[in-house]
Enzyme design. Structure first.
Site, PDB file in Angstrom:
ATOM      1  N   GLU A  18     -12.003 -14.653  12.586  1.00  0.00           N
ATOM      2  CA  GLU A  18     -12.254 -14.030  11.278  1.00  0.00           C
ATOM      3  C   GLU A  18     -12.177 -15.043  10.131  1.00  0.00           C
ATOM      4  OE1 GLU A  18      -9.570 -10.819  10.228  1.00  0.00           O
ATOM      5  OE2 GLU A  18     -10.690 -10.351   8.404  1.00  0.00           O
ATOM      6  N   SER A  57     -14.117  -5.040   5.974  1.00  0.00           N
ATOM      7  CA  SER A  57     -14.632  -4.312   4.800  1.00  0.00           C
ATOM      8  C   SER A  57     -14.273  -5.032   3.500  1.00  0.00           C
ATOM      9  CB  SER A  57     -14.168  -2.851   4.789  1.00  0.00           C
ATOM     10  OG  SER A  57     -12.763  -2.721   4.751  1.00  0.00           O
ATOM     11  N   GLY A  58     -13.171  -5.751   3.464  1.00  0.00           N
ATOM     12  CA  GLY A  58     -12.910  -6.690   2.379  1.00  0.00           C
ATOM     13  C   GLY A  58     -12.757  -6.151   0.967  1.00  0.00           C
ATOM     14  N   GLY A  59     -12.564  -4.844   0.816  1.00  0.00           N
ATOM     15  CA  GLY A  59     -12.422  -4.282  -0.524  1.00  0.00           C
ATOM     16  C   GLY A  59     -13.636  -3.471  -0.961  1.00  0.00           C
ATOM     17  N   LYS A  72     -15.721 -11.916  13.279  1.00  0.00           N
ATOM     18  CA  LYS A  72     -15.423 -10.902  12.254  1.00  0.00           C
ATOM     19  C   LYS A  72     -15.652 -11.534  10.880  1.00  0.00           C
ATOM     20  CE  LYS A  72     -11.741  -7.834  10.605  1.00  0.00           C
ATOM     21  NZ  LYS A  72     -10.742  -6.862  11.036  1.00  0.00           N
ATOM     22  N   ARG A 103       0.842  -1.216   0.000  1.00  0.00           N
ATOM     23  CA  ARG A 103       0.000   0.000   0.000  1.00  0.00           C
ATOM     24  C   ARG A 103       0.872   1.259   0.000  1.00  0.00           C
ATOM     25  NH1 ARG A 103      -4.638  -2.688   3.936  1.00  0.00           N
ATOM     26  NH2 ARG A 103      -5.121  -4.282   2.390  1.00  0.00           N
ATOM     27  N   ARG A 118      -9.200  -1.254   5.441  1.00  0.00           N
ATOM     28  CA  ARG A 118      -9.182  -0.306   4.313  1.00  0.00           C
ATOM     29  C   ARG A 118     -10.282   0.744   4.387  1.00  0.00           C
ATOM     30  NH1 ARG A 118      -8.783  -5.183   0.188  1.00  0.00           N
ATOM     31  NH2 ARG A 118      -9.515  -6.194   2.090  1.00  0.00           N
TER      32      ARG A 118
HETATM   33  P1  13P Z   1     -10.349  -4.878   5.613  1.00  0.00           P
HETATM   34  O1  13P Z   1     -11.458  -4.121   6.322  1.00  0.00           O
HETATM   35  O2  13P Z   1      -9.463  -4.008   4.783  1.00  0.00           O
HETATM   36  O3  13P Z   1     -10.888  -6.079   4.892  1.00  0.00           O
HETATM   37  O4  13P Z   1      -9.380  -5.423   6.745  1.00  0.00           O
HETATM   38  C1  13P Z   1      -9.900  -5.984   7.873  1.00  0.00           C
HETATM   39  C2  13P Z   1      -8.971  -6.974   8.405  1.00  0.00           C
HETATM   40  O5  13P Z   1      -8.586  -6.903   9.551  1.00  0.00           O
HETATM   41  C3  13P Z   1      -8.519  -8.075   7.542  1.00  0.00           C
HETATM   42  O6  13P Z   1      -7.952  -9.083   8.332  1.00  0.00           O
END
Ligand code: 13P
Length: 341
Positions: free
Chosen positions: A177, A261-263, A219, A33, A293
């Site tokens: 998660e 948030s996953g993208g 999560k 990033r 993100r």
């Molecule tokens: P994102 O919200 O960018 O998906 O990241 C959350 C996270 O902790 C991924 O392990």
């Protein structure tokens, strides 16, 4: 294992109107990033960046906890206060990523299993002594032709449950998660099927390993169309399908669910969470955010590695934190976005 104490921490992590700042990017992810923005990929730059995040004034109004990476929990802020202590002073619970990353799954090379169980007990004890009160372990499940395999879901669910139990024995609340990735052209229905199956198997393993459900936070991904899907489901469909999936899989004993948030874009991530919290449904758990993100990306773009940009970058972070804090209460609306400018 003190379930009452774990439950107290878990409830504080998902307190109404607050959510978790995921700032635990591994070196490869953080560096990737940074490179995109031509920020030097050095230890002092990562420290300065994360200092910018945690010193944003008023952060604790919307942020209940922050997930750190191993490097960060060993660092001090620019004012020479250990990151975990600085967060604790603000009333933000420090947490730590404890997995060692997702690696190719032997025999199923297109898929991944998360490593990191070896030595985990000792690392958890060390992190507790450093001030951490919760942990995170991320498993990734890929949707594709013939994927995911049963072997991949089983291996990841087993590792998640072993991690969660070890974490609880060290006095740390595990964030569990299991992320079904958005990558691909699959429909929201396919995402529903895979997410429901994954969560079912994860909770089966959690029970087998004796994980106290009252002392964990889930999560998950939202149930959503793949990023390359030709027709993408709208906000209400995402909210409805996600709630339906969770109602079918997550026991009421779990205090809270904090989405990744996953993208998703910043606005999508806020709108989806808000739609779930304003649906009028009575739900057994709190629904909030644990975004990486969707909280940080604008702030990082504004910061660009330049000290002179710290204030506007912090404002960008606080704005996303405020929007998501409102979404956690079901009181976000798109009109808020125009106030940001
Ligand atoms: P994102 O919200 O960018 O998906 O990241 C959350 C996270 O902790 C991924 O392990």
């Amino acid at each position: 294992m003190n379930v009452e104490e774990l439950n107290k921490i878990a409830r504080a992590m998902v307190a109404p109107g607050r959510g978790i700042l995921a700032m635990d990017e591994s070196h490869p992810t953080c560096n990737k990033r940074f490179e995109k923005l031509e920020i030097p990929t050095t230890e002092p730059m990562r420290r300065a960046y994360r200092d910018m995040l945690v010193t944003a004034p008023g952060l604790s109004d919307f942020i209940s906890g922050a997930i750190l990476f191993d490097e960060t929990i060993r660092q001090k802020t620019l004012e020479e206060i250990p990151f975990a202590a600085h967060l604790g002073n603000l009333g933000i619970i420090p947490g730590i990523k404890v997995d060692a990353g997702a690696k190719p799954l032997a025999g199923y090379e297109a898929e991944k299993v998360t490593h990191g169980l070896d030595g985990l007990r000792e690392r958890c004890e060390e992190y507790f002594d450093m001030g951490a009160r919760f942990t995170k372990w991320r498993a990734v499940i890929t949707i594709g032709e013939g994927l995911p395999s049963w072997a991949c879901i089983e291996a990841n669910a087993h590792a998640l449950s072993r991690y969660a139990r070890i974490s609880q024995e060290a006095g740390l609340v595990p964030i569990v998660e299991p992320e079904v990735l958005m990558d691909g052209s699959h429909s929201i229905d396919r995402c529903y099927t895979v997410t429901e199956l994954t969560q079912r198997i994860v909770f089966h393993h959690l029970k087998n390993q004796g994980v106290a459900l009252e002392g964990m936070v889930l999560k998950p991904n939202m149930v959503i169309s793949g990023t390359e899907a030709s027709a993408r489901a709208n906000v209400n469909a995402v909210a409805e399908q996600t709630i339906r999936c969770l109602m079918n899989t997550v026991p009421a004993a779990v205090p809270g669910i904090a989405f990744l948030s996953g993208g998703q874009t910043d606005q999508e991530a806020s709108a989806h969470l808000n739609a779930m919290n304003s649906s009028g449904r009575s739900l057994p758990w709190t629904l909030t955010f644990s975004y990486g993100r969707a909280l940080q990306q604008t702030a990082m773009q504004v910061w660009k590695g330049d000290r002179a940009n710290v204030l506007p970058a912090q404002q960008a972070l606080l704005w996303r934190a405020r929007c998501n804090g409102s979404a956690a209460l079901g009181s976000y609306n798109e009109g808020m976005e125009s106030q940001a400018a």
